[in-house]
Design an enzyme around this catalytic site. Sequence first.
Site, PDB file in Angstrom:
ATOM      1  N   GLU A   8       0.847  -1.180   0.000  1.00 44.02           N
ATOM      2  CA  GLU A   8       0.000   0.000   0.000  1.00 44.02           C
ATOM      3  C   GLU A   8       0.885   1.233   0.000  1.00 44.02           C
ATOM      4  OE1 GLU A   8      -3.849  -1.374   2.721  1.00 44.02           O
ATOM      5  OE2 GLU A   8      -2.549   0.248   3.380  1.00 44.02           O
ATOM      6  N   ARG A  36     -15.691  -8.400  13.888  1.00 42.06           N
ATOM      7  CA  ARG A  36     -15.823  -8.813  15.294  1.00 42.06           C
ATOM      8  C   ARG A  36     -16.109  -7.595  16.153  1.00 42.06           C
ATOM      9  NH1 ARG A  36     -11.165  -6.538  17.053  1.00 42.06           N
ATOM     10  NH2 ARG A  36      -9.370  -6.637  15.695  1.00 42.06           N
TER      11      ARG A  36
END
Length: 457
Positions: A200, A292
């Site tokens: 990235e 989560r």
Amino acid sequence: MFHKVLVANRGAVAARVLRALKQLGIRTVAVYSEADRDLPYLALADETRAIGPADARASYLNQDALLAVLADTGADGLHPGYGFLSENAGFARRVAEQGAGFIGPGADWIEAMGHKTRARDLMAARGMPLGPSSGLLDDDAEATLAAARRIGYPVLVKPAGGGGGIGMLAAHDDAQLLAAVAQARSLSQRSFGCADLYLERLVERPRHIEFQVLADRHGNVRHLYERECSVQRRHQKVVEEASAPGLPRAALDAAADRVTRILADMRYDVIGTVETLYDGEGGFNFLEMNTRLQVEHAVTEAVTGIDLVQAQVRLAFGERLDAVLPSSVGLNGHAIEARIYAEDPLRFLPSPGPLARLEWPSGPGIRVETGYAQGNRVTPYYDPMIAKLIVHAEDRPRALAALEEALRATVVEGVRTNIPFVLALLRNERFVNADIDTGLAAEVVRDMKAAAAANAA
């Protein structure tokens, strides 16, 4: 509703989930390793089961041991907490195959969003902005160098299958890149069992802003605003706030609405957090999605009044979002959380040992989440977080003042802690003025070291 839920985790999150389940009237099963057998939160559970030695690979990461407890106790649900197996699609599938409900997104979503490049492709296809990146790297060094040159240095080498900042390495030129790829590939394989890497563009000192979402299994998704998570060491969060200070409310709401539309289009379910990197020029660029409950969920709970854990349980059981959330959820005041670690406050290295003395602050607007009591031992086997200290106040200045007062009333003896670092952060002019980015923690440490050197001279 579930009649009995196994909490497949430890420490502060196990305590938090056990309380939520009790409030929902659900019976509970807590598990523990040999190292955790004396921790106080186990008394909150209706049943407890030993699952193995201290080494997490033989206990909290031991799928067979956890599934055996699930069968033995007759639990019809399993809450994974965060960390350990909370984002393991294979484990979620095994729980479902055993006839129990995994209290999280469907296994297909865990799998899809857990692989970073696949997640980026899914989000980009629906209009989520992304920074420049590569596809998965292969063993062709020239192709890797070409990808980095196309993105533009500096770049960040990232594991596609990992999290928590592990294996993320910066490279500023060709020579650094090839060494970083080799090191990151080894770390990723050892840590996550997956050696996939990608590149990235390294954004210098962005802000880390994340958006909390809840969703049902009927196609409905809503956001619960954002959290500011830029104060990090080793790419891991230390202090989090809600809402994000110093940014226009309209821009934050627009980004949250975009995330919500995308996830609704995908028919995502139950709970998740979309993490973004923000800078003034590029806006909010997708970083990754966590499938989560987040460690920092408490600051969202404080400013929205929504119990995220109870909502997660109800949505996983199949309730509709409109039944779980009120018709309108607003923001009330400001909340800030400090993670209290047993670690050196300057080098951030773990400092395990006995908690010879442990006292927490109390009062209106103060919340402490911990899995420990005085006399327990912080072992070297797990994350050294002792507690999360959360304060909620009318506005940010009052919240910062309340956190400082609460930290000064906190007593932890027997181990070193990062409390001096957090107190120094609260006195930092840039932090106070909401001039925050991911490089701020290093600045605070530099100033602390300079002050220590001056005092020693």
